[in-house]
Design a protein around this motif. Sequence first.
Motif, PDB file in Angstrom:
ATOM      1  N   GLY A  54      80.097  46.469   0.313  1.00  0.00           N
ATOM      2  CA  GLY A  54      80.308  46.814   1.840  1.00  0.00           C
ATOM      3  C   GLY A  54      80.375  45.518   2.313  1.00  0.00           C
ATOM      4  O   GLY A  54      80.561  44.579   1.853  1.00  0.00           O
ATOM      5  N   LYS A  55      80.475  45.461   3.704  1.00  0.00           N
ATOM      6  CA  LYS A  55      80.350  44.441   4.682  1.00  0.00           C
ATOM      7  C   LYS A  55      79.037  43.578   4.615  1.00  0.00           C
ATOM      8  O   LYS A  55      78.155  44.099   4.715  1.00  0.00           O
ATOM      9  CB  LYS A  55      80.762  44.505   6.041  1.00  0.00           C
ATOM     10  CG  LYS A  55      81.025  43.374   6.925  1.00  0.00           C
ATOM     11  CD  LYS A  55      81.310  43.830   8.292  1.00  0.00           C
ATOM     12  CE  LYS A  55      81.336  42.746   9.316  1.00  0.00           C
ATOM     13  NZ  LYS A  55      81.813  42.825  10.791  1.00  0.00           N
ATOM     14  N   ALA A  56      79.232  42.209   4.306  1.00  0.00           N
ATOM     15  CA  ALA A  56      77.989  41.626   4.113  1.00  0.00           C
ATOM     16  C   ALA A  56      77.120  41.566   5.737  1.00  0.00           C
ATOM     17  O   ALA A  56      77.992  41.385   6.602  1.00  0.00           O
ATOM     18  CB  ALA A  56      78.171  40.018   3.667  1.00  0.00           C
ATOM     19  N   PRO A  57      75.947  41.551   5.639  1.00  0.00           N
ATOM     20  CA  PRO A  57      75.133  41.394   6.778  1.00  0.00           C
ATOM     21  C   PRO A  57      75.497  40.167   7.547  1.00  0.00           C
ATOM     22  O   PRO A  57      75.435  39.224   6.866  1.00  0.00           O
ATOM     23  CB  PRO A  57      73.812  41.525   6.305  1.00  0.00           C
ATOM     24  CG  PRO A  57      73.748  41.376   4.930  1.00  0.00           C
ATOM     25  CD  PRO A  57      74.989  41.474   4.518  1.00  0.00           C
ATOM     26  N   GLN A  70      62.422  39.189   1.915  1.00  0.00           N
ATOM     27  CA  GLN A  70      61.928  38.316   0.812  1.00  0.00           C
ATOM     28  C   GLN A  70      60.814  38.047   0.420  1.00  0.00           C
ATOM     29  O   GLN A  70      60.373  37.860  -0.792  1.00  0.00           O
ATOM     30  CB  GLN A  70      62.728  36.894   1.053  1.00  0.00           C
ATOM     31  CG  GLN A  70      62.807  36.026  -0.232  1.00  0.00           C
ATOM     32  CD  GLN A  70      64.066  36.528  -0.925  1.00  0.00           C
ATOM     33  OE1 GLN A  70      64.067  36.460  -2.401  1.00  0.00           O
ATOM     34  NE2 GLN A  70      65.097  36.976  -0.588  1.00  0.00           N
ATOM     35  N   SER A  71      59.675  38.267   1.355  1.00  0.00           N
ATOM     36  CA  SER A  71      58.406  38.122   0.976  1.00  0.00           C
ATOM     37  C   SER A  71      57.868  39.283   0.520  1.00  0.00           C
ATOM     38  O   SER A  71      57.390  39.009  -0.608  1.00  0.00           O
ATOM     39  CB  SER A  71      57.537  38.046   2.380  1.00  0.00           C
ATOM     40  OG  SER A  71      57.544  36.792   2.861  1.00  0.00           O
ATOM     41  N   LYS A 128      62.792  51.655   0.525  1.00  0.00           N
ATOM     42  CA  LYS A 128      62.587  52.266  -0.876  1.00  0.00           C
ATOM     43  C   LYS A 128      63.161  51.050  -2.077  1.00  0.00           C
ATOM     44  O   LYS A 128      62.503  50.591  -2.991  1.00  0.00           O
ATOM     45  CB  LYS A 128      63.349  53.499  -0.866  1.00  0.00           C
ATOM     46  CG  LYS A 128      63.328  54.031  -2.536  1.00  0.00           C
ATOM     47  CD  LYS A 128      64.029  55.260  -2.515  1.00  0.00           C
ATOM     48  CE  LYS A 128      64.208  55.782  -4.078  1.00  0.00           C
ATOM     49  NZ  LYS A 128      65.011  56.952  -4.157  1.00  0.00           N
ATOM     50  N   ALA A 129      64.221  50.381  -1.539  1.00  0.00           N
ATOM     51  CA  ALA A 129      64.996  49.696  -2.548  1.00  0.00           C
ATOM     52  C   ALA A 129      64.132  48.341  -2.634  1.00  0.00           C
ATOM     53  O   ALA A 129      64.009  47.805  -3.721  1.00  0.00           O
ATOM     54  CB  ALA A 129      66.297  48.993  -1.937  1.00  0.00           C
ATOM     55  N   LEU A 130      63.704  47.795  -1.435  1.00  0.00           N
ATOM     56  CA  LEU A 130      63.041  46.679  -1.441  1.00  0.00           C
ATOM     57  C   LEU A 130      61.534  46.718  -2.385  1.00  0.00           C
ATOM     58  O   LEU A 130      61.117  45.812  -3.249  1.00  0.00           O
ATOM     59  CB  LEU A 130      62.421  46.265  -0.095  1.00  0.00           C
ATOM     60  CG  LEU A 130      63.426  45.592   0.907  1.00  0.00           C
ATOM     61  CD1 LEU A 130      62.716  45.499   2.252  1.00  0.00           C
ATOM     62  CD2 LEU A 130      63.862  44.094   0.293  1.00  0.00           C
ATOM     63  N   TRP A 131      60.823  48.031  -2.184  1.00  0.00           N
ATOM     64  CA  TRP A 131      59.702  48.160  -2.996  1.00  0.00           C
ATOM     65  C   TRP A 131      59.944  48.267  -4.603  1.00  0.00           C
ATOM     66  O   TRP A 131      59.294  47.671  -5.452  1.00  0.00           O
ATOM     67  CB  TRP A 131      58.792  49.391  -2.354  1.00  0.00           C
ATOM     68  CG  TRP A 131      58.295  48.744  -1.285  1.00  0.00           C
ATOM     69  CD1 TRP A 131      58.242  49.336   0.243  1.00  0.00           C
ATOM     70  CD2 TRP A 131      57.121  48.019  -1.083  1.00  0.00           C
ATOM     71  NE1 TRP A 131      57.550  48.732   1.083  1.00  0.00           N
ATOM     72  CE2 TRP A 131      56.784  47.641   0.328  1.00  0.00           C
ATOM     73  CE3 TRP A 131      56.364  47.149  -1.804  1.00  0.00           C
ATOM     74  CZ2 TRP A 131      55.816  46.843   1.042  1.00  0.00           C
ATOM     75  CZ3 TRP A 131      55.287  46.222  -1.482  1.00  0.00           C
ATOM     76  CH2 TRP A 131      55.286  46.205   0.081  1.00  0.00           C
ATOM     77  N   ALA A 174      67.312  42.563  -2.373  1.00  0.00           N
ATOM     78  CA  ALA A 174      66.438  42.392  -1.354  1.00  0.00           C
ATOM     79  C   ALA A 174      67.009  41.760  -0.108  1.00  0.00           C
ATOM     80  O   ALA A 174      66.765  42.206   0.916  1.00  0.00           O
ATOM     81  CB  ALA A 174      65.175  41.358  -1.833  1.00  0.00           C
ATOM     82  N   HIS A 175      67.920  40.846  -0.546  1.00  0.00           N
ATOM     83  CA  HIS A 175      68.778  40.467   0.834  1.00  0.00           C
ATOM     84  C   HIS A 175      69.645  41.629   1.538  1.00  0.00           C
ATOM     85  O   HIS A 175      69.527  41.716   2.645  1.00  0.00           O
ATOM     86  CB  HIS A 175      69.706  39.313   0.458  1.00  0.00           C
ATOM     87  CG  HIS A 175      70.548  38.805   1.482  1.00  0.00           C
ATOM     88  ND1 HIS A 175      70.055  37.790   2.353  1.00  0.00           N
ATOM     89  CD2 HIS A 175      71.706  39.075   2.016  1.00  0.00           C
ATOM     90  CE1 HIS A 175      71.099  37.553   3.211  1.00  0.00           C
ATOM     91  NE2 HIS A 175      72.114  38.047   3.132  1.00  0.00           N
TER      92      HIS A 175
END
Length: 406
Positions: free
Chosen positions: A199-202, A142-143, A17-20, A130-131
């Motif tokens: 939060g904690k970074a991936p 990212q695409s 959802k967030a990506l789109w 996006a990241h």
Amino acid sequence: MEPSTAEQSLARQPVWKALWIVSLGHFLNDTMTTLVPSLLPLFQSHLGLSYIELGVLVLVANVTSSMVQPIIGAWTDRHPKAWLLPAGEFVVGAGAAAMGFAPSYGWLLVLVALLGAGSAAFHPEASRAAHLAAGVQKGTAQSIFQVGGNAGQAIAPLVVSLLFVHTGLHGSVWLLVPAMLAAGALATIVPWYGAKAKGKAPRVVRTAGGTGATWAVVLLLVVVTFRSWMQAGLSGFLPLYYVNVRGLSTSVAEVYTALFLLAGALGTFIGGPLSDRIGKRRLILISMAGGIPFSLVLPYAHGIWAAVDVVLLGFIVLSTFAVTVVFGQELMPGRIGLVSGLMIGLAVGMGGVGASLAGYVADRFGITTAIEILAVLPLLAAVLAWWLPEDRPLSPRGRPATKPHH
């Protein structure tokens, strides 16, 4: 307390959802920013501008964005600012809506600079969103984000053909409507983004070049700059070439540019997932080298063959938009905003410098010569891409194919 296996598995999955939504925001943002080069023929006839003045206009649009983006990215690496997503989108829309009413060249430059500033605020935070939403599928995510921007760039020439050719420059006022809708949609993910950013970074998959490989980032920036010079130059001057040299109408000439950019959007959508499988350096090298024959043929192709050529050129060369951003983020882990500002802002924005140089060449030696010079840039990018460090593609299960080098 260590996260459970289920929680770890969930963290690896993209937040679609967030990506789109971010991709949609990117689509509308880049539609409006790309209207600047797409409207060059109308600005030329309305204000009586020279080729070099048109090139400077593109330069202002790009530099106001490119020079500020890395600064904003570095700042938000320390203090993420979720509110910049809707705010930046709205400022872009306001600048784009107002530029059709500019009474003089000076005012047009001011409004285009405002549009660029809004874009500079939007891009680093949008790329970070996006990241954060990507899970481990960085290239794919990212695409999705970048294809929104590329599709917006491709739609802009069609907006000129379908809207501005009929309404005149004052039709820009209608751009406020989609800008406000996009800002509203982006506002809905601000709470998620704010919580995620705290939060904690991936986990970051390192490249063989090693963390902090500054030389590799600089080299990658140069490759992206050459790609941007070609894209910005062709986006701005290819329609002028078809109108002033080939004798086509503005509407028909803009279709060729739209085909070039739409093909690039499709290439971007495919390029990110493909780079997850074959590696980012390899895809960049294939893309730059593969575009050479099509770019060299471009000034001499006619009719349907010109359309085929611009489609293949756009698909191949512009397929690396998402790939170069993710590659840079892996080379400099923990500096997502800065790298995004460099790759999307500074390097892409340098296309404005290329457009100004193309305008100078067109004024001095003719627009055909300018197009011929732009066609050589993929060759230069391919030579430099050979020296980029190797990276490790993901395995079919979505994990690094090999262990990182220490």
